[in-house]
Design a protein around this motif. Structure first.
Motif, mmCIF file in Angstrom:
data_model
loop_
_atom_site.group_PDB
_atom_site.id
_atom_site.type_symbol
_atom_site.label_atom_id
_atom_site.label_comp_id
_atom_site.label_asym_id
_atom_site.label_seq_id
_atom_site.Cartn_x
_atom_site.Cartn_y
_atom_site.Cartn_z
ATOM 1 N N TYR A 118 -3.855 -28.245 2.999
ATOM 2 C CA TYR A 118 -3.960 -29.668 2.685
ATOM 3 C C TYR A 118 -4.484 -30.504 3.850
ATOM 4 N N ASP A 119 -5.164 -29.859 4.783
ATOM 5 C CA ASP A 119 -5.714 -30.548 5.948
ATOM 6 C C ASP A 119 -7.209 -30.262 6.016
ATOM 7 N N PRO A 120 -8.054 -31.272 5.928
ATOM 8 C CA PRO A 120 -9.501 -31.016 5.951
ATOM 9 C C PRO A 120 -10.020 -30.561 7.304
ATOM 10 N N ARG A 121 -9.234 -30.763 8.335
ATOM 11 C CA ARG A 121 -9.687 -30.352 9.665
ATOM 12 C C ARG A 121 -9.676 -28.827 9.785
ATOM 13 N N THR A 122 -10.606 -28.320 10.543
ATOM 14 C CA THR A 122 -10.690 -26.875 10.768
ATOM 15 C C THR A 122 -10.819 -26.601 12.259
ATOM 16 N N GLY A 123 -10.563 -25.348 12.622
ATOM 17 C CA GLY A 123 -10.882 -24.914 13.967
ATOM 18 C C GLY A 123 -9.699 -24.679 14.864
ATOM 19 N N ASN A 124 -9.713 -23.538 15.472
ATOM 20 C CA ASN A 124 -8.757 -23.180 16.511
ATOM 21 C C ASN A 124 -9.534 -22.377 17.537
ATOM 22 N N HIS B 90 -11.400 -34.570 -4.220
ATOM 23 C CA HIS B 90 -10.761 -35.096 -5.428
ATOM 24 C C HIS B 90 -9.262 -34.821 -5.480
ATOM 25 N N ASP B 91 -8.835 -33.727 -4.821
ATOM 26 C CA ASP B 91 -7.400 -33.415 -4.858
ATOM 27 C C ASP B 91 -6.805 -33.129 -3.485
#
Length: 255
Positions: free
Chosen positions: A60-66, A128-129
Motif C-alpha cells: 500500500y505504499d507507492p514508493r519503491t527502492g531499498n 484507483h485503489d
C-alpha cells in the motif's frame, strides 16, 4: 512495422521459450529468434542497483527502492544465481526502464521487438485503489512477461479464498499453498504448471501485437489477446477454443 522479434529464455522456470517462438513464427510476418536469459545477455554494471531501486516496499505504499548495501548484494547474487531469487515484487515499469537501458542502441528501434520472459514477480501501482497489483506483462520495449505473474497476478476462484479464510480461522495461521491447491476444486494455474508454456504464448503475442498496432489488449475474453484478471478467464482466453476472436482470427488464426 515489426520485422524482427527476439525472445529471451527463463531457464529457472518451466516455460519453454523455444516452443513459444515456434508457435509465434506460424502467426506473424517477422523473423523470430531466441536468446538466453535477458539479464545475462544484456547485463549492465548498474542492473543490480536498479533492481534494488525497483523493489516494492509495501503493498500500500507507492514508493519503491531499498539501496542498502545488503539489498544490492542480494540483487547481484540473484543475477548470478537466479534460482535463489524469490519472494520479491518489483515495479514493472521501473524494471522495464532498466532493461530498456541495457538493450544496445542499434536494437532499440520499434521494428525489433524484444520480449523478456522473466522469473521475477512484477507489479504496477493502482492509483484507483492505492495498492500494487501483480501483473503478467508490461507492454512496451522491451516487453516483460513474468512467469510468476502468470500464477500470482490473476485472482483465483472464490472457493480458494474461502478455504484459505476457513483454515486461518480454525488454525490461526495461513495454510500452505499446496494444501489449498489440493483442496479447492477450480481451474487455476499453479507454480510450474505443465500448461505454463501454452498459456504464455498469448501473452508474448500481446507484446508483439502492441508494438505492431498500438492496441494493448482485446476486449473479447475468448481471445488470446484478452487481459485476464481472473484465472478462469485466463484459462478461457489462453487454453480453450477458439484461440482468437473473429476480429483477430483473420490476422493470427490457426489456433
Amino acid at each position: 512495422m515489426v520485422d524482427r522479434v527476439t525472445l529471451y529464455r527463463a531457464p529457472t522456470t518451466v516455460a519453454d521459450v523455444d516452443a513459444i517462438a515456434d508457435w509465434l513464427r506460424d502467426r506473424i510476418d517477422a523473423t523470430v529468434s531466441v536468446r538466453d536469459r535477458f539479464l545475462e545477455v544484456h547485463r549492465t554494471d548498474d542492473l543490480a542497483e536498479r533492481f534494488a531501486k525497483a523493489r516494492v516496499l509495501s503493498p500500500y505504499d507507492p514508493r519503491t527502492g531499498n539501496t542498502m548495501l545488503g539489498t544490492i548484494r542480494y540483487e547481484e547474487r540473484a543475477l548470478e544465481y537466479p534460482e535463489r531469487e524469490g519472494g520479491v515484487l518489483y515495479d514493472g515499469v521501473a524494471v522495464q526502464r532498466a532493461l530498456n537501458a541495457a538493450v544496445p542502441d542499434e536494437e532499440l528501434g520499434l521494428e525489433h521487438a524484444h520480449v523478456a520472459v522473466l522469473d521475477r514477480a512484477i507489479g504496477t501501482w493502482g492509483d484507483h485503489d492505492g495498492r500494487w497489483h501483480k501483473r503478467v506483462t508490461v507492454l512496451g520495449q522491451p516487453a516483460i512477461v513474468s512467469v510468476p505473474g502468470l500464477y500470482e497476478a490473476p485472482a483465483k476462484p472464490e472457493a480458494y479464498y474461502k478455504a484459505k479464510q476457513k483454515h486461518a480461522l480454525l488454525s490461526g495461521d495461513a495454510p500452505p499453498r499446496e494444501v489449498l491447491e489440493n483442496q479447492v476444486e477450480g481451474e487455476f494455474l499453479i507454480e510450474d504448471d505443465p500448461r505454463t508454456t501454452d498459456a504464455l504464448m498469448g501473452y508474448v503475442l500481446q507484446a508483439v501485437h502492441y508494438l505492431e498496432t498500438g492496441e494493448a489488449f482485446c476486449d473479447d475474453e475468448r481471445c488470446r489477446l484478452f487481459n485476464a484478471h481472473y484465472h478462469e478467464d485466463l484459462i478461457e482466453a489462453q487454453l480453450c477454443d477458439p484461440a482468437f476472436c473473429e476480429r483477430h482470427a483473420g490476422t493470427y488464426g490457426r489456433g
